[in-house]
Design a protein around this motif. Sequence first.
Motif, PDB file in Angstrom:
ATOM      1  N   UNK A   1       0.794  -1.230   0.000  1.00 22.18           N
ATOM      2  CA  UNK A   1       0.000   0.000   0.000  1.00 22.18           C
ATOM      3  C   UNK A   1       0.827   1.281   0.000  1.00 22.18           C
ATOM      4  N   UNK A   2       2.126   1.181   0.254  1.00 22.72           N
ATOM      5  CA  UNK A   2       2.980   2.364   0.250  1.00 22.72           C
ATOM      6  C   UNK A   2       2.372   3.499   1.089  1.00 22.72           C
ATOM      7  N   UNK A   3       1.989   3.203   2.355  1.00 17.75           N
ATOM      8  CA  UNK A   3       1.323   4.229   3.168  1.00 17.75           C
ATOM      9  C   UNK A   3       2.298   5.285   3.671  1.00 17.75           C
ATOM     10  N   UNK A   4       1.743   6.453   3.967  1.00 16.53           N
ATOM     11  CA  UNK A   4       2.549   7.502   4.611  1.00 16.53           C
ATOM     12  C   UNK A   4       2.778   7.186   6.081  1.00 16.53           C
ATOM     13  N   UNK A   5       1.828   6.483   6.682  1.00 18.13           N
ATOM     14  CA  UNK A   5       1.945   6.165   8.102  1.00 18.13           C
ATOM     15  C   UNK A   5       1.301   4.804   8.376  1.00 18.13           C
ATOM     16  N   UNK A   6       1.932   4.037   9.259  1.00 17.17           N
ATOM     17  CA  UNK A   6       1.355   2.826   9.833  1.00 17.17           C
ATOM     18  C   UNK A   6       1.119   3.125  11.308  1.00 17.17           C
ATOM     19  N   UNK A   7      -0.129   2.994  11.738  1.00 19.96           N
ATOM     20  CA  UNK A   7      -0.505   3.316  13.118  1.00 19.96           C
ATOM     21  C   UNK A   7      -0.774   2.016  13.867  1.00 19.96           C
ATOM     22  N   UNK A   8      -0.093   1.806  14.987  1.00 12.76           N
ATOM     23  CA  UNK A   8      -0.359   0.638  15.827  1.00 12.76           C
ATOM     24  C   UNK A   8      -1.420   1.032  16.853  1.00 12.76           C
ATOM     25  N   UNK A   9      -2.552   0.320  16.805  1.00 10.22           N
ATOM     26  CA  UNK A   9      -3.711   0.704  17.609  1.00 10.22           C
ATOM     27  C   UNK A   9      -4.249  -0.504  18.371  1.00 10.22           C
ATOM     28  N   UNK A  10      -5.243  -0.265  19.187  1.00 10.11           N
ATOM     29  CA  UNK A  10      -5.967  -1.223  20.021  1.00 10.11           C
ATOM     30  C   UNK A  10      -5.185  -1.529  21.300  1.00 10.11           C
ATOM     31  N   UNK A  11      -5.768  -2.368  22.158  1.00  7.81           N
ATOM     32  CA  UNK A  11      -5.321  -2.426  23.545  1.00  7.81           C
ATOM     33  C   UNK A  11      -3.965  -3.100  23.740  1.00  7.81           C
ATOM     34  N   UNK A  12      -3.620  -4.073  22.908  1.00  8.93           N
ATOM     35  CA  UNK A  12      -2.315  -4.710  23.057  1.00  8.93           C
ATOM     36  C   UNK A  12      -1.211  -3.717  22.696  1.00  8.93           C
TER      37      UNK A  12
END
Length: 420
Positions: free
Chosen positions: A331-342
């Motif tokens: 996907x060649x994203x500008x940002x990867x966001x790590x989310x959720x409770x873990x």
Amino acid sequence: MSSVKRTSRDIRTANRYEVLRQIIATSPVSRQKLAATSGLSTATVATLVGELLEIGILTEVGFEDSAGGRPRGLVAINASGGALIGVDIAETYVRVELFDLALNVLARAEEDVGPGESLPEQVVSHVTAAIGSVVTQAGVSGARVLGVGVSMPGQVDRVTGFVEYAPNWDWHDVPLLDLLAEYIAYPLHLDNPLRACAVAELWFGAARGRVDAVVVNLGTGVGVGLVLGGGLHRGGSNSAGEWGHTTIVLDGRLCRCGKHGCVEAYVGASGIMLNLQELSPQSTLLYPEDQTATIAALARGLQEHDPVALKVVRDTVRYLGAGIADLVNLFNPEVVVLSSWVAAALGEPLVTEVRKAVARHALPRPMTATDIVLSPIPTDPVCLGAATFALEGALQSVGGRRALKRAAPARSQSRIAPLS
């Protein structure tokens, strides 16, 4: 090759979302500044702002200082102009938050969902009780609940309101919104937590202002929300993002979806517990029947540089980093966001290890263009995203302003009526 044709109403609704996102981000703001930041014409912005003022979502708040020219009027979110509710249905709890129109939390409620309480009627009872609680707590005189967004793990049809398949509870074709509508009089909107977290990041978090982003949900389940071309990507059947059930190890561990070697089986909460169990079966960090306690113990261990905790996280990140590298390449994203409770529990130590692991696997060019960050959203991103679905639903009906101006009629005496 088929394509979905965007109607003028779709374009207008998308523009409305963009203008409102800009206002939430920079309120108060002038129409001229909105035009400059959104890329829309001043006339289009003026029309959209006029609609939002008319139905009470925005309010005029005076003029900005002028250097001799004509003063520019400022608009802001009318936070007290209504209320929105977000519902996070999870495997072990139902969490509900009530927000004002600026998406500030006004009330929270949580109901535990026990091991034997997974029948649709039981879950609906928990949701109804929690919604009743936040409405009572809020006690905002004259506030109107414009809608309720409901996040449900699994495959959901947001048009029909059906949960087509929820593997946690083995639900098949459950008419969840119809069941809720027997008790709740507000407009209801259904989607799943992958989309909810992505929308929360797009409106309020690390994906704000980004064109392409991937939001990685690390919890009991694992998946991704995709922001592509500046908007939420749902796929052909609202099923995009089931990355947790892509194969990372051929003939690997059995996943709860019934297949073998899925990403989730190695990096979801139960997968991390299994990583720990395989490394150190007698570890004091392991609470065999409690995912939350085990992840919390690992988080403490990371802070204390416990060698077992560090090894478990690094073993987990071997799989997680390879899987995220695939997303970066695809996907060649500008940002990867790590989310959720873990992700929230393990925090920056996890992010640091993930960055190094992704760099080992991803192609250099897309990797250079990608930031990998922890979600900055301080509240439950699923509740926030679900409430945003309710806001988007209200914005879709701006043309028919009566949908926002009046409360929905109750269909039975036991239903939760709109706030008066």
